[in-house]
Design a protein around this motif. Structure first.
Motif, PDB file in Angstrom:
ATOM      1  N   LYS A  17       0.848  -1.191   0.000  1.00  0.00           N
ATOM      2  CA  LYS A  17       0.000   0.000   0.000  1.00  0.00           C
ATOM      3  C   LYS A  17       0.886   1.245   0.000  1.00  0.00           C
ATOM      4  O   LYS A  17       2.013   1.209   0.481  1.00  0.00           O
ATOM      5  CB  LYS A  17      -0.900   0.019   1.228  1.00  0.00           C
ATOM      6  N   ILE A  18       0.336   2.341  -0.516  1.00  0.00           N
ATOM      7  CA  ILE A  18       1.085   3.598  -0.484  1.00  0.00           C
ATOM      8  C   ILE A  18       0.790   4.367   0.800  1.00  0.00           C
ATOM      9  O   ILE A  18       1.690   4.809   1.487  1.00  0.00           O
ATOM     10  CB  ILE A  18       0.788   4.453  -1.722  1.00  0.00           C
ATOM     11  N   ASN A  19      -0.475   4.529   1.163  1.00  0.00           N
ATOM     12  CA  ASN A  19      -0.850   5.269   2.369  1.00  0.00           C
ATOM     13  C   ASN A  19      -1.868   4.465   3.169  1.00  0.00           C
ATOM     14  O   ASN A  19      -3.061   4.741   3.111  1.00  0.00           O
ATOM     15  CB  ASN A  19      -1.444   6.636   2.005  1.00  0.00           C
ATOM     16  N   PRO A  20      -1.423   3.480   3.943  1.00  0.00           N
ATOM     17  CA  PRO A  20      -2.402   2.665   4.680  1.00  0.00           C
ATOM     18  C   PRO A  20      -3.081   3.475   5.787  1.00  0.00           C
ATOM     19  O   PRO A  20      -2.425   4.152   6.574  1.00  0.00           O
ATOM     20  CB  PRO A  20      -1.551   1.538   5.277  1.00  0.00           C
ATOM     21  N   ALA A  21      -4.408   3.413   5.813  1.00  0.00           N
ATOM     22  CA  ALA A  21      -5.173   4.158   6.809  1.00  0.00           C
ATOM     23  C   ALA A  21      -4.985   3.600   8.213  1.00  0.00           C
ATOM     24  O   ALA A  21      -5.096   4.329   9.197  1.00  0.00           O
ATOM     25  CB  ALA A  21      -6.656   4.140   6.435  1.00  0.00           C
ATOM     26  N   ASP A  22      -4.683   2.307   8.321  1.00  0.00           N
ATOM     27  CA  ASP A  22      -4.592   1.667   9.634  1.00  0.00           C
ATOM     28  C   ASP A  22      -3.140   1.423  10.058  1.00  0.00           C
ATOM     29  O   ASP A  22      -2.858   0.505  10.814  1.00  0.00           O
ATOM     30  CB  ASP A  22      -5.367   0.356   9.637  1.00  0.00           C
ATOM     31  N   SER A  23      -2.210   2.263   9.624  1.00  0.00           N
ATOM     32  CA  SER A  23      -0.790   2.012   9.887  1.00  0.00           C
ATOM     33  C   SER A  23      -0.423   2.098  11.369  1.00  0.00           C
ATOM     34  O   SER A  23       0.593   1.564  11.784  1.00  0.00           O
ATOM     35  CB  SER A  23       0.085   2.974   9.081  1.00  0.00           C
ATOM     36  N   ARG A  24      -1.253   2.733  12.183  1.00  0.00           N
ATOM     37  CA  ARG A  24      -0.947   2.818  13.626  1.00  0.00           C
ATOM     38  C   ARG A  24      -1.416   1.589  14.398  1.00  0.00           C
ATOM     39  O   ARG A  24      -0.949   1.334  15.484  1.00  0.00           O
ATOM     40  CB  ARG A  24      -1.575   4.067  14.223  1.00  0.00           C
ATOM     41  N   THR A  25      -2.334   0.833  13.815  1.00  0.00           N
ATOM     42  CA  THR A  25      -2.885  -0.323  14.522  1.00  0.00           C
ATOM     43  C   THR A  25      -2.533  -1.645  13.871  1.00  0.00           C
ATOM     44  O   THR A  25      -2.925  -2.688  14.363  1.00  0.00           O
ATOM     45  CB  THR A  25      -4.418  -0.210  14.607  1.00  0.00           C
ATOM     46  N   HIS A  26      -1.812  -1.600  12.774  1.00  0.00           N
ATOM     47  CA  HIS A  26      -1.508  -2.817  12.020  1.00  0.00           C
ATOM     48  C   HIS A  26      -0.007  -2.869  11.750  1.00  0.00           C
ATOM     49  O   HIS A  26       0.605  -1.833  11.510  1.00  0.00           O
ATOM     50  CB  HIS A  26      -2.293  -2.802  10.705  1.00  0.00           C
ATOM     51  N   PRO A  27       0.610  -4.058  11.782  1.00  0.00           N
ATOM     52  CA  PRO A  27       2.067  -4.141  11.594  1.00  0.00           C
ATOM     53  C   PRO A  27       2.484  -3.991  10.128  1.00  0.00           C
ATOM     54  O   PRO A  27       2.310  -4.898   9.326  1.00  0.00           O
ATOM     55  CB  PRO A  27       2.403  -5.543  12.108  1.00  0.00           C
ATOM     56  N   TYR A  28       2.979  -2.824   9.777  1.00  0.00           N
ATOM     57  CA  TYR A  28       3.474  -2.569   8.429  1.00  0.00           C
ATOM     58  C   TYR A  28       4.982  -2.367   8.466  1.00  0.00           C
ATOM     59  O   TYR A  28       5.530  -1.901   9.462  1.00  0.00           O
ATOM     60  CB  TYR A  28       2.835  -1.315   7.832  1.00  0.00           C
ATOM     61  N   HIS A  29       5.617  -2.694   7.361  1.00  0.00           N
ATOM     62  CA  HIS A  29       7.042  -2.437   7.176  1.00  0.00           C
ATOM     63  C   HIS A  29       7.176  -1.482   5.998  1.00  0.00           C
ATOM     64  O   HIS A  29       6.547  -1.689   4.953  1.00  0.00           O
ATOM     65  CB  HIS A  29       7.806  -3.731   6.897  1.00  0.00           C
ATOM     66  N   LYS A  30       7.982  -0.436   6.146  1.00  0.00           N
ATOM     67  CA  LYS A  30       8.135   0.554   5.086  1.00  0.00           C
ATOM     68  C   LYS A  30       9.328   0.222   4.208  1.00  0.00           C
ATOM     69  O   LYS A  30      10.412  -0.075   4.692  1.00  0.00           O
ATOM     70  CB  LYS A  30       8.315   1.943   5.699  1.00  0.00           C
ATOM     71  N   ILE A  31       9.114   0.293   2.899  1.00  0.00           N
ATOM     72  CA  ILE A  31      10.175   0.153   1.921  1.00  0.00           C
ATOM     73  C   ILE A  31      10.224   1.459   1.148  1.00  0.00           C
ATOM     74  O   ILE A  31       9.214   1.880   0.577  1.00  0.00           O
ATOM     75  CB  ILE A  31       9.920  -1.032   0.961  1.00  0.00           C
TER      76      ILE A  31
END
Length: 92
Positions: A17-31
């Motif tokens: 995703k480019i701008n995930p709305a749930d990035s504060r509550t879901h485990p994302y890794h940034k590339i």
């Protein structure tokens, strides 16, 4: 898996995703990378990012926003729960 074991990481296209709305509550890794190529293909577009000295990654992203410009720095967020790890040496 064992600590320090080598694996191949498979990124399923729908978890980028480019701008995930749930990035504060879901485990994302940034590339982070530079856009080297972009191709429109109907409902999605394909982005190729240069992420290292000689490394690139390609992502298929939904065609909901305009694609980023060539040479633009772009952050792709990966839902780590959707990654697939394949142990090296399994012949798979």
């Amino acid at each position: 898996m064992e600590p320090n074991q080598r694996v191949t990481v498979v990124v399923r296209p729908e978890i980028a995703k480019i701008n995930p709305a749930d990035s504060r509550t879901h485990p994302y890794h940034k590339i982070r990378g530079l856009v080297q190529q972009r191709v429109f293909s109907g409902q999605q577009y394909r982005i190729q990012l240069k992420i290292g000295h000689n490394q690139t990654m390609t992502f298929d992203l939904p065609n909901t926003d305009s694609p980023p410009d060539m040479g633009h720095r772009l952050d792709i967020w990966i839902d780590v729960g959707g990654l697939i790890l394949i142990k090296e040496g399994n012949g798979a």
